[in-house]
Scaffold this motif. Sequence first.
Motif, mmCIF file in Angstrom:
data_model
loop_
_atom_site.group_PDB
_atom_site.id
_atom_site.type_symbol
_atom_site.label_atom_id
_atom_site.label_comp_id
_atom_site.label_asym_id
_atom_site.label_seq_id
_atom_site.Cartn_x
_atom_site.Cartn_y
_atom_site.Cartn_z
ATOM 1 N N HIS A 37 0.849 -1.211 0.000
ATOM 2 C CA HIS A 37 0.000 0.000 0.000
ATOM 3 C C HIS A 37 0.881 1.256 0.000
ATOM 4 O O HIS A 37 0.647 2.197 -0.748
ATOM 5 C CB HIS A 37 -0.849 0.071 1.270
ATOM 6 C CG HIS A 37 -2.041 -0.832 1.315
ATOM 7 N ND1 HIS A 37 -2.864 -1.046 0.242
ATOM 8 C CD2 HIS A 37 -2.577 -1.560 2.334
ATOM 9 C CE1 HIS A 37 -3.851 -1.867 0.611
ATOM 10 N NE2 HIS A 37 -3.694 -2.196 1.872
ATOM 11 N N LYS A 38 1.867 1.242 0.866
ATOM 12 C CA LYS A 38 2.716 2.440 1.009
ATOM 13 C C LYS A 38 3.545 2.681 -0.247
ATOM 14 O O LYS A 38 3.719 3.823 -0.667
ATOM 15 C CB LYS A 38 3.623 2.301 2.235
ATOM 16 C CG LYS A 38 2.857 2.502 3.534
ATOM 17 C CD LYS A 38 3.755 2.468 4.756
ATOM 18 C CE LYS A 38 2.942 2.840 5.997
ATOM 19 N NZ LYS A 38 3.663 2.659 7.242
ATOM 20 N N GLU A 39 4.051 1.600 -0.833
ATOM 21 C CA GLU A 39 4.793 1.743 -2.094
ATOM 22 C C GLU A 39 3.906 2.375 -3.166
ATOM 23 O O GLU A 39 4.320 3.297 -3.869
ATOM 24 C CB GLU A 39 5.188 0.351 -2.621
ATOM 25 C CG GLU A 39 6.628 -0.009 -2.423
ATOM 26 C CD GLU A 39 6.879 -1.432 -2.881
ATOM 27 O OE1 GLU A 39 6.399 -1.837 -3.969
ATOM 28 O OE2 GLU A 39 7.543 -2.165 -2.139
ATOM 29 N N ILE A 40 2.715 1.851 -3.280
ATOM 30 C CA ILE A 40 1.807 2.342 -4.329
ATOM 31 C C ILE A 40 1.505 3.823 -4.102
ATOM 32 O O ILE A 40 1.623 4.642 -5.019
ATOM 33 C CB ILE A 40 0.494 1.515 -4.356
ATOM 34 C CG1 ILE A 40 0.767 0.086 -4.835
ATOM 35 C CG2 ILE A 40 -0.546 2.193 -5.249
ATOM 36 C CD1 ILE A 40 -0.419 -0.862 -4.688
ATOM 37 N N GLY A 97 -9.515 -2.920 -0.712
ATOM 38 C CA GLY A 97 -8.123 -2.928 -0.286
ATOM 39 C C GLY A 97 -7.133 -2.814 -1.418
ATOM 40 O O GLY A 97 -5.939 -2.932 -1.191
ATOM 41 N N CYS A 98 -7.601 -2.606 -2.640
ATOM 42 C CA CYS A 98 -6.649 -2.425 -3.720
ATOM 43 C C CYS A 98 -6.356 -0.935 -3.883
ATOM 44 O O CYS A 98 -7.123 -0.204 -4.511
ATOM 45 C CB CYS A 98 -7.103 -3.017 -5.043
ATOM 46 S SG CYS A 98 -5.754 -2.899 -6.238
ATOM 47 N N THR A 99 -5.239 -0.517 -3.324
ATOM 48 C CA THR A 99 -4.868 0.894 -3.426
ATOM 49 C C THR A 99 -4.333 1.258 -4.808
ATOM 50 O O THR A 99 -4.164 2.431 -5.119
ATOM 51 C CB THR A 99 -3.817 1.249 -2.350
ATOM 52 O OG1 THR A 99 -2.982 0.116 -2.141
ATOM 53 C CG2 THR A 99 -4.467 1.643 -1.058
ATOM 54 N N MET A 100 -4.066 0.248 -5.650
ATOM 55 C CA MET A 100 -3.652 0.578 -7.017
ATOM 56 C C MET A 100 -4.808 1.275 -7.733
ATOM 57 O O MET A 100 -4.619 2.152 -8.565
ATOM 58 C CB MET A 100 -3.231 -0.673 -7.775
ATOM 59 C CG MET A 100 -2.706 -0.343 -9.141
ATOM 60 S SD MET A 100 -1.469 -1.494 -9.735
ATOM 61 C CE MET A 100 0.020 -0.721 -9.181
ATOM 62 N N VAL A 156 -4.219 3.562 6.668
ATOM 63 C CA VAL A 156 -2.955 3.608 7.418
ATOM 64 C C VAL A 156 -1.815 3.994 6.476
ATOM 65 O O VAL A 156 -0.966 4.817 6.800
ATOM 66 C CB VAL A 156 -2.671 2.233 8.079
ATOM 67 C CG1 VAL A 156 -1.328 2.246 8.802
ATOM 68 C CG2 VAL A 156 -3.798 1.860 9.029
ATOM 69 N N ALA A 157 -1.846 3.377 5.282
ATOM 70 C CA ALA A 157 -0.799 3.673 4.301
ATOM 71 C C ALA A 157 -0.924 5.094 3.762
ATOM 72 O O ALA A 157 0.073 5.751 3.470
ATOM 73 C CB ALA A 157 -0.871 2.674 3.151
ATOM 74 N N ALA A 158 -2.151 5.558 3.619
ATOM 75 C CA ALA A 158 -2.378 6.863 2.986
ATOM 76 C C ALA A 158 -2.087 8.026 3.924
ATOM 77 O O ALA A 158 -1.799 9.132 3.468
ATOM 78 C CB ALA A 158 -3.819 6.956 2.485
ATOM 79 N N CYS A 159 -2.155 7.785 5.199
ATOM 80 C CA CYS A 159 -2.025 8.887 6.172
ATOM 81 C C CYS A 159 -0.669 9.601 6.015
ATOM 82 O O CYS A 159 0.382 8.993 6.183
ATOM 83 C CB CYS A 159 -2.159 8.350 7.594
ATOM 84 S SG CYS A 159 -1.965 9.662 8.812
ATOM 85 N N PRO A 160 -0.702 10.879 5.712
ATOM 86 C CA PRO A 160 0.555 11.582 5.437
ATOM 87 C C PRO A 160 1.406 11.816 6.685
ATOM 88 O O PRO A 160 2.589 12.119 6.573
ATOM 89 C CB PRO A 160 0.098 12.905 4.819
ATOM 90 C CG PRO A 160 -1.318 13.071 5.226
ATOM 91 C CD PRO A 160 -1.878 11.727 5.478
#
Lengths: 724, 130
Positions: free
Chosen positions: A274-277, A341-344, B88-92
């Motif tokens: 997720h974070k990579e994307i 859950g697909c952040t792409m 969680v991933a998107a939170c800046p």
Amino acid sequence: MSTNEAKYDIEKFKKAHKILKEFSYELKPVVKGYNDRTLYINLATLEIKEKPVPAAMKKKFIGGKGFDLKLLWDAVSGSTRWDSPENEICIATGPIAGNTNYPGSGKSLVTTISPQTGIPIDSNVGGHFGPYLKFSGFDAMEIQDKSDRDVIIYIDGNQGKIQIFEAPLEALDSHVLAEQLHEMYAANEREKQHVSVVSAGRGSEHAWIGCLNFSYWDKRRKLPRLKQAGRGGIGTVFRNKKIKALVVKYSGLTGKSNNPVDLETLQKTGLKLHKEIISLDDKQCQMRTIGTAHLVEIMNDYDLLPTKNFRFGSHPDAVKLASWVWKKYFTQNVPDGCWYGCTMSCAHGVDNFELKTGPYKGHKVLVDGPEYETVGGCGSNPAIFDPDAVIEINFYCDTYGLDTISFGTLTGFIMDCYENGILNKERTGGLEMTWGNWRAALEMMHQIARGEGFGLVAGKGVKYMQEYFAKEYGADAQFLKDIGMHGKGLEQSEYQSKESLAQQGGYYLTNKGPQHDEAWLIFMDMVNNQIPTFEKKAEALHYFPVFRTWFSLQGLCKLPWNDVEPADNAEQDEPNKVPAHVQNYVDIYNAITGEKIDKKELMLQSERVYNFQRVFNLKMGHGKRPDDYPPYRAMGPVTAEEYESRAERYDKALQEKQNINPQGKSTEEKIKLLRQYREQQYESLIDAVFKRRGWSRDGVPTVEHLKEIGMDLPELIELVKKHL
Amino acid sequence: MKYLHTFAEKCNGCNTCMSVCSQLYFKVDDPEKSAIKVSAAGKNSFALSVCNQCRVCVAECPTAAITVNKLGVVMINKTLCINCLACVAACPTDVMMTYRGGLVPFKCIACDACAKQCPTGALKIEVKED
């Protein structure tokens, strides 16, 4: 839906339903990614039953396409045709599917014996049906035989109930039908996200290029979205069986619905991607804002964007279909993942698009896409450089249940035939099929949907038309063969492969025909020159088709594998394989199933199914070397116009690769010399690839190879022995 | 928009806020389960991480489980959340929190409990224009 339509009379629809069969089953939790049972439905006898999944089936076939093919193999014989009663439509997910942590985990795999190829086709598709089917209790479902009336099959995954009922009043076209059924099966607005619908459309009834639409409810747009299992005519089989729709309803999805053995690793690995994307996508492929349509100008720049029925790889007007154009059409800043859950999040939509033609003219609709293949197929290939026209073709293909890739490629073929005088207005029933005439292309599609006129011929695909035009109009069969962009009966997808021998193999040395599911080697071959020898090409044509098959065993999307790459990917030993992401797949597979595979075992899982599918083709009377050749247009210039448009390139090739001085030779002579060389190169490629794959020179998996990979099932051995 | 304004320069690192928060929402004294995090940032200085109600997560959530309430506070509906952790991933600012074994993320909802207990006045609920 159309925003101008009145609300549907759902109660009237329901009153017209007649229950034909009801079935109850015991609800059980998924354990380590599996239900260990599949669902069988017979539409003629109305038998519904559960089938256990034996341990050996899991070991050899893993899930997804593997399960589909195993069920289909058991159901059909070598004489089964697409419209035979015993043919089935199988839908499966896979052990990883349905997890909400790792992007791209919601794919359904669909197989049937294809009306276009006569062999198994498999197509993967997003939307919520597959995961909901899984959490309703089934790793796969198979639908056999035919109904004599339009039916809907409804699975209630929270109640453990299945119904087959006659459904005469609902619409056939998918954008309307999906909305009707989401509304019908949801008690309120909030429940609509728990419903998913599989449907085809009117076009599927009359064409062999029918596709299936898998829905998911878009909470923000308050409309169903449609994703397509496009290739090979599965929608055609669906309507031939008189299935109007499949509906599943399931609520209760969580991050541990698969009951993984190691939730922490699953979450951690998902979060990493997720974070990579989120951090890298803007600098890499822009999947979150544009999706696969970001490829258009790149392909055009590299002379790889098909134009005018694959004559050329670029066009000055291609800029009208470039990524920045689509970015403006697509509604931004909405989560457009086709599974949770697909952040792409690449499933973009055009909102409030006003249609200009057809039965929904004037309606403002939501259009899913277009994706790159649709832009290439329905835009540049028939030389339609009008984005509005491409969107409209995209919309009608979807709602009528027609594959945009096949429709685009066959439309290019028809226009080519029209320009070459093989077709004319009289033969097309008045349709002026000139390059770029999008109104004529759309009218042809409306004819398909109505089951009339030239549309009936067109909808049967390029292979059928080749034979038909030669027989009916006395057209030159060899020329039609050279320019008809299909393999095994399936239309080629939208990349120009003329200058990449490896991609010619990537398209045509495939199990199901020229699609981009198995191998995409163009850049590796001709841009980066990483696989210069036959052996290296053969290794790539072994590794990538086998590796990519693994996604189809798991219910995974391939895009998060290499449409985003870790920041340090280029520094790795084999960046083309995106090794860090392959490790992610090993990790999440082990985390869900509790198995302890490594990258080598991952490949072996795939190789077993890949070879099984090759033998399946053999069972259906195909699957040998003669089935694996491209039309010459996929390999080089067929006409003087094509040669002369890139004369410098081809002259250089003659000089450098064949040591022939092009000076003083006519274009026809040079075409012939180049062709001889390229066809010979392809023969050498086949030899190298078959050898690497463990197949005979004729393309049959050897007994030794099947033993070596652990796929020496008695019926496979018996079958291959007859052909070795 | 209501939010927890932090004054890191006043923080003495006593961790009272983390105890208050985790005890209020998880009934345990566990820094991993606190929506505010105190971390060392040098000799006798501390960093405070907590949601500033910026709403990036709202747009990212695939089930629309994250919404903004009337006070401008970003809230998570646990029933709608499907635990994908995209937020969680998107939170800046890395303040959408998770803990090992947990499914639903959690965050500061500007409840004022920690601010009331802060001995140094490093935390204060404030309101600013959207």
